[in-house]
Design a protein around this motif. Structure first.
Motif, PDB file in Angstrom:
ATOM      1  N   PHE A  45      36.637  44.809   4.827  1.00 51.59           N
ATOM      2  CA  PHE A  45      35.850  45.851   4.801  1.00 51.59           C
ATOM      3  C   PHE A  45      34.407  45.597   5.225  1.00 51.59           C
ATOM      4  O   PHE A  45      33.872  46.250   6.132  1.00 51.59           O
ATOM      5  N   SER A  46      33.939  44.255   5.341  1.00 48.75           N
ATOM      6  CA  SER A  46      32.607  43.937   5.751  1.00 48.75           C
ATOM      7  C   SER A  46      32.787  43.425   7.218  1.00 48.75           C
ATOM      8  O   SER A  46      31.514  43.623   8.070  1.00 48.75           O
ATOM      9  N   LEU A  47      33.458  42.697   7.631  1.00 53.21           N
ATOM     10  CA  LEU A  47      33.768  42.161   8.862  1.00 53.21           C
ATOM     11  C   LEU A  47      33.459  43.026  10.182  1.00 53.21           C
ATOM     12  O   LEU A  47      32.767  42.860  11.095  1.00 53.21           O
ATOM     13  N   PRO A  48      34.300  44.293   9.877  1.00 61.30           N
ATOM     14  CA  PRO A  48      34.373  45.134  11.040  1.00 61.30           C
ATOM     15  C   PRO A  48      33.058  45.739  11.200  1.00 61.30           C
ATOM     16  O   PRO A  48      32.380  46.187  12.186  1.00 61.30           O
ATOM     17  N   VAL A  49      32.267  45.863  10.136  1.00 58.86           N
ATOM     18  CA  VAL A  49      30.899  46.572   9.941  1.00 58.86           C
ATOM     19  C   VAL A  49      29.859  45.741  10.890  1.00 58.86           C
ATOM     20  O   VAL A  49      28.955  46.026  11.514  1.00 58.86           O
ATOM     21  N   ILE A  50      30.107  44.288  10.139  1.00 58.16           N
ATOM     22  CA  ILE A  50      28.910  43.459  11.041  1.00 58.16           C
ATOM     23  C   ILE A  50      29.273  43.351  12.553  1.00 58.16           C
ATOM     24  O   ILE A  50      28.463  43.244  13.300  1.00 58.16           O
ATOM     25  N   LEU A  51      30.710  43.401  12.830  1.00 60.13           N
ATOM     26  CA  LEU A  51      31.190  43.132  14.448  1.00 60.13           C
ATOM     27  C   LEU A  51      30.460  44.482  15.022  1.00 60.13           C
ATOM     28  O   LEU A  51      29.768  44.220  16.242  1.00 60.13           O
ATOM     29  N   ILE A  52      30.683  45.518  14.693  1.00 63.64           N
ATOM     30  CA  ILE A  52      30.190  46.808  15.162  1.00 63.64           C
ATOM     31  C   ILE A  52      28.620  46.808  15.282  1.00 63.64           C
ATOM     32  O   ILE A  52      27.978  46.979  16.473  1.00 63.64           O
ATOM     33  N   ASP A  53      27.979  46.462  14.411  1.00 59.37           N
ATOM     34  CA  ASP A  53      26.482  46.271  14.320  1.00 59.37           C
ATOM     35  C   ASP A  53      25.914  45.570  15.380  1.00 59.37           C
ATOM     36  O   ASP A  53      24.961  45.574  16.153  1.00 59.37           O
ATOM     37  N   GLU A  54      26.690  44.009  15.404  1.00 60.54           N
ATOM     38  CA  GLU A  54      26.163  43.146  16.569  1.00 60.54           C
ATOM     39  C   GLU A  54      26.608  43.721  17.947  1.00 60.54           C
ATOM     40  O   GLU A  54      25.630  43.399  18.750  1.00 60.54           O
ATOM     41  N   VAL A  55      27.640  44.497  18.171  1.00 59.15           N
ATOM     42  CA  VAL A  55      27.777  44.925  19.414  1.00 59.15           C
ATOM     43  C   VAL A  55      26.850  45.969  19.568  1.00 59.15           C
ATOM     44  O   VAL A  55      26.106  45.985  20.862  1.00 59.15           O
ATOM     45  N   LEU A  56      26.412  46.774  18.648  1.00 56.68           N
ATOM     46  CA  LEU A  56      25.549  47.644  19.070  1.00 56.68           C
ATOM     47  C   LEU A  56      23.930  47.300  19.446  1.00 56.68           C
ATOM     48  O   LEU A  56      23.372  47.681  20.163  1.00 56.68           O
ATOM     49  N   LYS A  57      23.777  46.107  18.646  1.00 56.95           N
ATOM     50  CA  LYS A  57      22.525  45.478  18.755  1.00 56.95           C
ATOM     51  C   LYS A  57      22.539  44.764  20.340  1.00 56.95           C
ATOM     52  O   LYS A  57      21.279  44.953  21.115  1.00 56.95           O
ATOM     53  N   PHE A  58      23.593  44.204  20.735  1.00 56.03           N
ATOM     54  CA  PHE A  58      23.620  43.717  22.007  1.00 56.03           C
ATOM     55  C   PHE A  58      23.355  44.587  23.363  1.00 56.03           C
ATOM     56  O   PHE A  58      22.935  44.597  24.165  1.00 56.03           O
ATOM     57  N   ALA A  59      23.975  45.695  22.874  1.00 54.91           N
ATOM     58  CA  ALA A  59      24.129  46.872  23.782  1.00 54.91           C
ATOM     59  C   ALA A  59      22.562  47.530  23.954  1.00 54.91           C
ATOM     60  O   ALA A  59      22.179  47.797  24.891  1.00 54.91           O
ATOM     61  N   GLY A  60      22.061  47.563  22.653  1.00 51.22           N
ATOM     62  CA  GLY A  60      20.525  48.006  22.906  1.00 51.22           C
ATOM     63  C   GLY A  60      19.591  47.266  23.491  1.00 51.22           C
ATOM     64  O   GLY A  60      18.780  47.697  24.189  1.00 51.22           O
ATOM     65  N   ARG A  61      19.752  45.752  23.330  1.00 49.41           N
ATOM     66  CA  ARG A  61      19.089  44.988  23.713  1.00 49.41           C
ATOM     67  C   ARG A  61      19.102  44.855  25.466  1.00 49.41           C
ATOM     68  O   ARG A  61      18.174  44.704  26.186  1.00 49.41           O
ATOM     69  N   ARG A  62      20.367  45.166  25.942  1.00 48.06           N
ATOM     70  CA  ARG A  62      20.556  45.110  27.468  1.00 48.06           C
ATOM     71  C   ARG A  62      19.999  46.421  28.062  1.00 48.06           C
ATOM     72  O   ARG A  62      19.363  46.237  28.940  1.00 48.06           O
ATOM     73  N   MET A  63      20.017  47.465  27.344  1.00 45.80           N
ATOM     74  CA  MET A  63      19.409  48.692  27.821  1.00 45.80           C
ATOM     75  C   MET A  63      18.150  48.611  27.940  1.00 45.80           C
ATOM     76  O   MET A  63      17.392  49.125  28.804  1.00 45.80           O
ATOM     77  N   SER A  64      17.543  48.020  26.697  1.00 46.42           N
ATOM     78  CA  SER A  64      16.185  47.927  26.719  1.00 46.42           C
ATOM     79  C   SER A  64      15.504  46.893  27.961  1.00 46.42           C
ATOM     80  O   SER A  64      14.641  47.207  28.238  1.00 46.42           O
ATOM     81  N   ALA A  65      16.354  45.949  28.060  1.00 51.25           N
ATOM     82  CA  ALA A  65      15.809  44.801  29.058  1.00 51.25           C
ATOM     83  C   ALA A  65      15.951  45.612  30.476  1.00 51.25           C
ATOM     84  O   ALA A  65      14.978  45.282  31.117  1.00 51.25           O
ATOM     85  N   LYS A  66      16.800  46.510  30.864  1.00 55.16           N
ATOM     86  CA  LYS A  66      17.076  47.045  31.952  1.00 55.16           C
ATOM     87  C   LYS A  66      15.710  48.220  32.231  1.00 55.16           C
ATOM     88  O   LYS A  66      15.193  48.129  33.169  1.00 55.16           O
ATOM     89  N   GLU A  67      15.711  48.737  31.298  1.00 51.81           N
ATOM     90  CA  GLU A  67      14.473  49.724  31.133  1.00 51.81           C
ATOM     91  C   GLU A  67      13.079  48.812  31.440  1.00 51.81           C
ATOM     92  O   GLU A  67      12.190  49.474  32.188  1.00 51.81           O
ATOM     93  N   LEU A  68      13.055  47.906  30.637  1.00 60.43           N
ATOM     94  CA  LEU A  68      11.740  47.209  30.890  1.00 60.43           C
ATOM     95  C   LEU A  68      11.728  46.692  32.400  1.00 60.43           C
ATOM     96  O   LEU A  68      10.538  46.759  33.094  1.00 60.43           O
ATOM     97  N   GLN A  69      12.763  46.138  33.017  1.00 57.20           N
ATOM     98  CA  GLN A  69      12.737  45.816  34.245  1.00 57.20           C
ATOM     99  C   GLN A  69      12.593  46.907  35.263  1.00 57.20           C
ATOM    100  O   GLN A  69      11.679  46.845  36.243  1.00 57.20           O
ATOM    101  N   LYS A  70      13.173  48.168  35.014  1.00 59.12           N
ATOM    102  CA  LYS A  70      12.835  49.195  35.853  1.00 59.12           C
ATOM    103  C   LYS A  70      11.300  49.508  35.827  1.00 59.12           C
ATOM    104  O   LYS A  70      10.532  50.025  36.763  1.00 59.12           O
ATOM    105  N   ARG A  71      10.713  49.440  34.553  1.00 62.49           N
ATOM    106  CA  ARG A  71       9.241  49.992  34.528  1.00 62.49           C
ATOM    107  C   ARG A  71       8.507  48.942  35.237  1.00 62.49           C
ATOM    108  O   ARG A  71       7.438  49.244  35.681  1.00 62.49           O
TER     109      ARG A  71
END
Length: 79
Positions: A45-71
């Protein structure tokens, strides 16, 4: 790294282990250690939740980095 947070975690884990594995305290708190099958259920029950959270954090960081580069590139163009 926050040394106080690490110390608090170590103390907390230690207290949990003492309560769990000292018979008098285990009886007082009415707890018992999990067996292998119960740990596998916890992981199932816990590993899928952890994996999904890590994927979402990774995607959020990538989007933030692209937005910062654009600015940053738009600010350079304005100067």
């Amino acid at each position: 790294a926050n040394p106080y947070l690490i110390l608090a975690m170590v103390v907390s884990f230690g207290m949990h282990f003492v309560i769990l594995y000292v018979d008098v305290l285990a009886d007082m708190f009415n707890v018992c250690p999990l067996d292998w099958d119960e740990w596998m259920l916890v992981l199932a029950f816990s590993l899928p939740v952890i994996l999904i959270d890590e994927v979402l954090k990774f995607a959020g960081r990538r989007m933030s980095a692209k937005e910062l580069q654009k600015r940053m590139s738009s600010e350079k163009k304005m100067q």
